[in-house]
Design an enzyme around this catalytic site. Structure first.
Site, PDB file in Angstrom:
ATOM      1  N   HIS A 180       0.838  -1.201   0.000  1.00 44.73           N
ATOM      2  CA  HIS A 180       0.000   0.000   0.000  1.00 44.73           C
ATOM      3  C   HIS A 180       0.873   1.250   0.000  1.00 44.73           C
ATOM      4  O   HIS A 180       2.102   1.166  -0.121  1.00 44.73           O
ATOM      5  CB  HIS A 180      -0.989  -0.028   1.172  1.00 44.73           C
ATOM      6  N   HIS A 233       4.164   1.339   2.154  1.00 44.77           N
ATOM      7  CA  HIS A 233       5.294   0.581   1.596  1.00 44.77           C
ATOM      8  C   HIS A 233       5.874   1.329   0.395  1.00 44.77           C
ATOM      9  O   HIS A 233       7.091   1.386   0.218  1.00 44.77           O
ATOM     10  CB  HIS A 233       4.843  -0.812   1.138  1.00 44.77           C
ATOM     11  N   CYS A 293       2.389 -10.529  21.920  1.00 42.19           N
ATOM     12  CA  CYS A 293       1.437  -9.944  20.959  1.00 42.19           C
ATOM     13  C   CYS A 293       1.710 -10.554  19.593  1.00 42.19           C
ATOM     14  O   CYS A 293       2.826 -10.433  19.064  1.00 42.19           O
ATOM     15  CB  CYS A 293       1.592  -8.425  20.910  1.00 42.19           C
ATOM     16  N   CYS A 353       2.664  -7.907  16.868  1.00 38.80           N
ATOM     17  CA  CYS A 353       4.057  -7.420  16.943  1.00 38.80           C
ATOM     18  C   CYS A 353       5.054  -8.562  16.802  1.00 38.80           C
ATOM     19  O   CYS A 353       6.243  -8.330  16.614  1.00 38.80           O
ATOM     20  CB  CYS A 353       4.342  -6.739  18.278  1.00 38.80           C
ATOM     21  N   CYS A 404      -1.868  -4.105  23.786  1.00 38.16           N
ATOM     22  CA  CYS A 404      -0.756  -3.678  22.936  1.00 38.16           C
ATOM     23  C   CYS A 404      -1.088  -2.275  22.413  1.00 38.16           C
ATOM     24  O   CYS A 404      -2.171  -2.069  21.858  1.00 38.16           O
ATOM     25  CB  CYS A 404      -0.589  -4.648  21.770  1.00 38.16           C
ATOM     26  N   HIS A 427      -1.667  -2.539  18.437  1.00 38.85           N
ATOM     27  CA  HIS A 427      -2.727  -3.373  17.865  1.00 38.85           C
ATOM     28  C   HIS A 427      -4.027  -3.331  18.664  1.00 38.85           C
ATOM     29  O   HIS A 427      -5.052  -3.820  18.192  1.00 38.85           O
ATOM     30  CB  HIS A 427      -2.236  -4.816  17.704  1.00 38.85           C
ATOM     31  N   LYS A 474      -6.138   6.837  10.417  1.00 40.73           N
ATOM     32  CA  LYS A 474      -5.133   5.802  10.231  1.00 40.73           C
ATOM     33  C   LYS A 474      -5.547   4.911   9.061  1.00 40.73           C
ATOM     34  O   LYS A 474      -6.726   4.582   8.918  1.00 40.73           O
ATOM     35  CB  LYS A 474      -5.033   4.989  11.526  1.00 40.73           C
ATOM     36  N   LYS A 480      -7.298  -1.735   6.768  1.00 40.28           N
ATOM     37  CA  LYS A 480      -8.228  -2.530   5.971  1.00 40.28           C
ATOM     38  C   LYS A 480      -9.640  -2.363   6.510  1.00 40.28           C
ATOM     39  O   LYS A 480     -10.602  -2.231   5.752  1.00 40.28           O
ATOM     40  CB  LYS A 480      -7.830  -4.001   6.056  1.00 40.28           C
TER      41      LYS A 480
HETATM   42  O1  ME8 Z   1       7.344  -4.253  10.023  1.00 45.08           O
HETATM   43  N1  ME8 Z   1       3.028   5.190   6.544  1.00 45.08           N
HETATM   44  O2  ME8 Z   1       6.910  -5.096   7.924  1.00 45.08           O
HETATM   45  P1  ME8 Z   1       5.626  -4.259   7.469  1.00 45.08           P
HETATM   46  C1  ME8 Z   1       4.326   5.117   6.221  1.00 45.08           C
HETATM   47  N2  ME8 Z   1       8.517  -7.105   8.359  1.00 45.08           N
HETATM   48  N3  ME8 Z   1       5.003   3.960   6.085  1.00 45.08           N
HETATM   49  C2  ME8 Z   1       4.350   2.827   6.297  1.00 45.08           C
HETATM   50  C3  ME8 Z   1       2.988   2.823   6.655  1.00 45.08           C
HETATM   51  C4  ME8 Z   1       2.319   4.081   6.768  1.00 45.08           C
HETATM   52  N4  ME8 Z   1       1.037   4.193   7.061  1.00 45.08           N
HETATM   53  N5  ME8 Z   1       2.605   1.544   6.802  1.00 45.08           N
HETATM   54  C5  ME8 Z   1       3.699   0.772   6.531  1.00 45.08           C
HETATM   55  C6  ME8 Z   1       7.557  -5.047   9.112  1.00 45.08           C
HETATM   56  N6  ME8 Z   1       4.755   1.536   6.220  1.00 45.08           N
HETATM   57  C7  ME8 Z   1       8.708  -6.025   9.248  1.00 45.08           C
HETATM   58  C8  ME8 Z   1      10.000  -5.298   8.953  1.00 45.08           C
HETATM   59  S1  ME8 Z   1      12.637  -5.218   8.636  1.00 45.08           S
HETATM   60  C9  ME8 Z   1      13.936  -6.134   9.109  1.00 45.08           C
HETATM   61  C10 ME8 Z   1      11.226  -6.119   9.087  1.00 45.08           C
HETATM   62  C11 ME8 Z   1       6.096   1.067   5.821  1.00 45.08           C
HETATM   63  O3  ME8 Z   1       5.123  -4.906   6.238  1.00 45.08           O
HETATM   64  C12 ME8 Z   1       7.161   1.620   6.737  1.00 45.08           C
HETATM   65  O4  ME8 Z   1       8.393   1.528   6.085  1.00 45.08           O
HETATM   66  O5  ME8 Z   1       4.696  -4.077   8.606  1.00 45.08           O
HETATM   67  C13 ME8 Z   1       7.114   0.640   7.884  1.00 45.08           C
HETATM   68  O6  ME8 Z   1       8.250   0.709   8.719  1.00 45.08           O
HETATM   69  C14 ME8 Z   1       7.019  -0.653   7.121  1.00 45.08           C
HETATM   70  O7  ME8 Z   1       6.155  -0.332   5.995  1.00 45.08           O
HETATM   71  C15 ME8 Z   1       6.444  -1.794   7.922  1.00 45.08           C
HETATM   72  O8  ME8 Z   1       6.242  -2.858   7.038  1.00 45.08           O
END
Ligand code: ME8
Length: 672
Positions: free
Chosen positions: A19, A22, A127, A130, A144, A147, A304, A307
């Site tokens: 989304h 990312h 959690c 997390c 949490c 969440h 925020k 989904k």
């Molecule tokens: O945490 N605004 O993966 P994840 C800005 N797998 N950036 C956002 C966002 C938002 N609303 N939502 C997500 C994980 N992101 C772990 C990481 S690394 C060794 C392991 C982006 O799929 C942002 O970069 O939940 C956030 O830190 C990341 O997606 C979290 O991705």
């Protein structure tokens, strides 16, 4: 040997489709890598997917798929998205790659052999969202904080990493390197976390509970905790420990994340790296990354993104609607790096029309049209301005101003470089747009159309057109990291050889990018204006009421939530506040709340202001009093009187009270 730069994004969980959030992080990493290439660095950029753990196993089960088959599908969505957003990673790591698994096991073994992993019984609040045990400190009302769910109390025997053995040294490192975690607010957050005290990190899960993970090399009954596995991607993607990429790029490592995963990156990861350094008998500094760059969260229309709220923004839909390049520009320009931002299509359209269609698009077509009309599209010779004998520039007016303009642009390019290096992308783009607007102004002040009418002024026209063409080339180079396709398109139309690594130096020094004699092509319309009425009508037709909302409504929404919205110092700086002395005050017929004031704001003429203070002050009371005014507010007509600004007043339950300086100040003094 050129300097190096290694940037990583988080590796994304494969339990959700990509989304806006990312897309933002990955576009930022792409921009940072491109910028460093432009600045002459050898850059490497890595992203990927995080595929083990409870969350993924549950998501796969919900779809009736084996975890690997499910991970293949979602990981594929991420991988195929990036080229469509003009994002070009050098390496895409999957935690299910055999190479990654091998590296995780090798790291675990090293840390275990160095006696930094021990076995113990533990009970804690786990959690699932997390994927970790939360400490008592972290729980909010027993839930949490991220969440909102109640963690499960779990007691089991597990392996623990001696994280607390390193937290003291980590604190010292952070204090000694204030840029280690940036922006500063996140450094402070981490120091506060460390001050509170931490526990050792549980790094295993018994197979009786979870099998979807990497088996511990020293105990086949356990798999690795997903964060310990995932963080190591930053090394496995460089072919640690022997790959040349590891030797070359690890010393230049910078990570990019959002604030949600600060703790694992700012505490777990550096302590893991310190342990690895100890295991290899190396100083901790050899293994620590250079910077952790942390950005805020994108919300959607102030809420925020989630989904369940049905407001998840899909990057490809926006790119299809407004173009990938405009989408990238908007994201980088709109978000103050480090703070949260609210996404709305209205804001995107506004920026598109103002910055891309009006400023950049107009400048490009206007200069090229003149170049074609007056010089057949050929960049003219301006060196005639150099005196053959002295080698000095001829002191004639347009060339002097052209040179002055060039040197200002070169200075701005240095500023741009500083802002890009410190991840202040919105400020770097604002510098580029200052250049674009100044170039548009340069056209207006030099009036090439007037010069073209007088054959005696042909060389002046040459110099002006030469300058403007060079400026377009400079601008193309500066926007390349953010809008690579647009920039290359501009370069091609201008007859440049294309934008290449290291070219930033040419914009920052006195090198002209376009040789005289270069042949420009006909300009395409770079960013055709978006007709907001049409977009709104289309959205309304599609039943997307939120998108079709009239602008006033959006403005009102912003006002209601303005109290908790933060603004930057630059935004505040746009408001001109001044001290003014009231020369005269009188009532306005038929308006019992308004007074008409004449004030001295240190300007040649007194200003007229209309203030809604008549129920609190008599006109005589105000005469001679000093007030603070907003001096650059658009004039507004109130009851037939044009008000040229606004008087500041404090408003509360006790009534209204005009704000005055605590001692007499000269009229016109700035208020900051
Ligand atoms: O945490 N605004 O993966 P994840 C800005 N797998 N950036 C956002 C966002 C938002 N609303 N939502 C997500 C994980 N992101 C772990 C990481 S690394 C060794 C392991 C982006 O799929 C942002 O970069 O939940 C956030 O830190 C990341 O997606 C979290 O991705």
């Amino acid at each position: 040997m050129s300097e190096r730069f290694y940037i990583t994004t988080p590796i994304y969980y494969v339990n959700a489709e990509p989304h806006l959030g990312h897309a933002y992080t990955t576009i930022v990493a792409d921009v940072a890598a491109r910028f460093h290439r432009l600045a002459g660095y050898e850059a490497r950029f890595q992203t990927g997917t995080d595929e083990h753990g409870d969350k993924i196993a549950q998501a796969a089960a919900a779809q009736g798929l084996a975890p690997k088959a499910y991970a293949d599908r979602i990981s594929g969505l991420f991988r195929s998205l990036w080229p469509q957003l003009n994002v070009a990673p050098d390496r895409f790591v999957r935690t299910t790659d055999p190479g990654h698994i091998k590296v995780v096991q090798a790291v675990l073994q090293k840390v275990y052999d160095a006696d930094d992993i021990y076995f113990a019984k533990y009970g804690g609040h786990y959690c699932v969202g997390c994927e970790r045990f939360l400490t008592e400190h972290e729980l909010v009302g027993g839930c949490c904080p991220d969440h909102g769910t109640t963690p499960i109390f779990q007691e089991e025997e597990n392996y623990f990493f001696r994280m607390t053995a390193y937290t003291g040294r980590l604190q010292e490192h952070i204090r000694a390197h204030p840029e280690f975690i940036r922006p500063e607010r996140y450094q402070n957050e981490v120091l506060a976390m460390l001050d509170q005290g931490l526990e050792d990190l549980c790094i295993s899960r018994p197979k009786s509970r979870l099998i979807w993970g990497i088996e511990l090399p020293f105990d086949a009954d356990y798999v690795t905790y997903v964060w310990f596995d995932a963080l190591i991607n930053y090394l496995s993607g460089l072919d640690w420990p022997d790959g040349p990429a590891f030797r070359e790029f690890w010393p230049a490592a910078q990570h990019l994340i959002a604030k949600d995963i600060l703790k694992p990156h700012a505490v777990f990861w550096p302590t893991m790296l310190m342990s690895l350094a100890k295991a290899e008998g190396r100083p901790a500094e050899d293994y620590l990354y250079q910077h952790l760059n942390v950005h805020g969260y994108w919300n959607v229309d102030q809420a925020k993104m989630s989904k369940s709220l049905g407001n998840v923004v899909r990057p490809l839909e926006l790119a299809a609607k407004y173009g990938v390049e405009a989408f990238r520009y908007f994201l980088l320009r709109e978000m103050t790096f480090g703070l949260d931002s609210s996404f709305s299509e209205e804001a995107l359209i506004e920026r598109y029309n103002a910055d891309l269609a009006n400023d950049l698009g107009n400048l490009f077509s206007r200069v090229l049209n003149m170049l074609h009309k007056y010089r057949g599209g050929v960049v003219p010779e301006a060196e005639a301005a150099v005196n053959k004998e002295s080698g000095q520039y001829e002191p004639n007016a347009p060339w002097e101003t052209c040179l002055g303009f060039f040197s200002w642009v070169w200075q701005q390019a240095h500023l741009y470089q500083q802002e890009m290096e410190s991840f202040q992308f919105h400020r770097a783009l604002s510098v580029v747009w200052d250049i674009i607007r100044a170039t548009n102004k340069f056209v207006v002040t030099h009036e090439p159309w007037t010069l073209a009418k007088d054959p005696a002024r042909a060389t002046e026209l040459d110099k002006v057109l030469f300058t403007l063409s060079q400026l377009l080339a400079d601008i193309a180079v500066l926007i390349w990291p953010v809008m690579p396709e647009t920039a290359q398109g501009m370069a091609a139309v201008l007859g440049m050889r294309g934008i290449e690594p290291g070219m930033l130096e040419m914009v920052m020094s006195s090198t002209h990018l376009l040789p005289a004699g270069a042949q420009a092509a006909e300009p395409p319309a770079l960013f055709p204006r978006i007709d907001t009425a049409k977009v709104q009508a289309k959205a309304a037709k599609a039943g997307q009421k939120a998108e079709a909302r009239p602008k006033e409504a959006a403005v009102n929404d912003e006002q209601t939530s303005a109290s908790d919205e933060q603004i930057s110092i630059e935004e505040f700086g746009r408001v001109q506040l001044k001290v003014a002395t009231v020369l005269a005050a009188e009532r306005i017929d038929g308006a019992d709340r308004l007074l008409k004031l004449s004030v001295d704001a240190g300007e040649p003429q007194p200003r007229t202001l209309v203030a809604g203070v008549a129920q609190h002050y008599a006109p005589e009371e105000l005469k001679g009093r000093q007030v603070v005014i907003v001096a650059n507010l658009k004039p507004a007509k109130l009851r037939g009187v044009t008000s040229q600004g606004m008087v500041l007043a404090a408003v509360g339950e006790q009534g209204l009270c005009i704000v005055s300086p605590s001692k007499e100040m000269p009229p016109g003094s700035k208020v900051r």
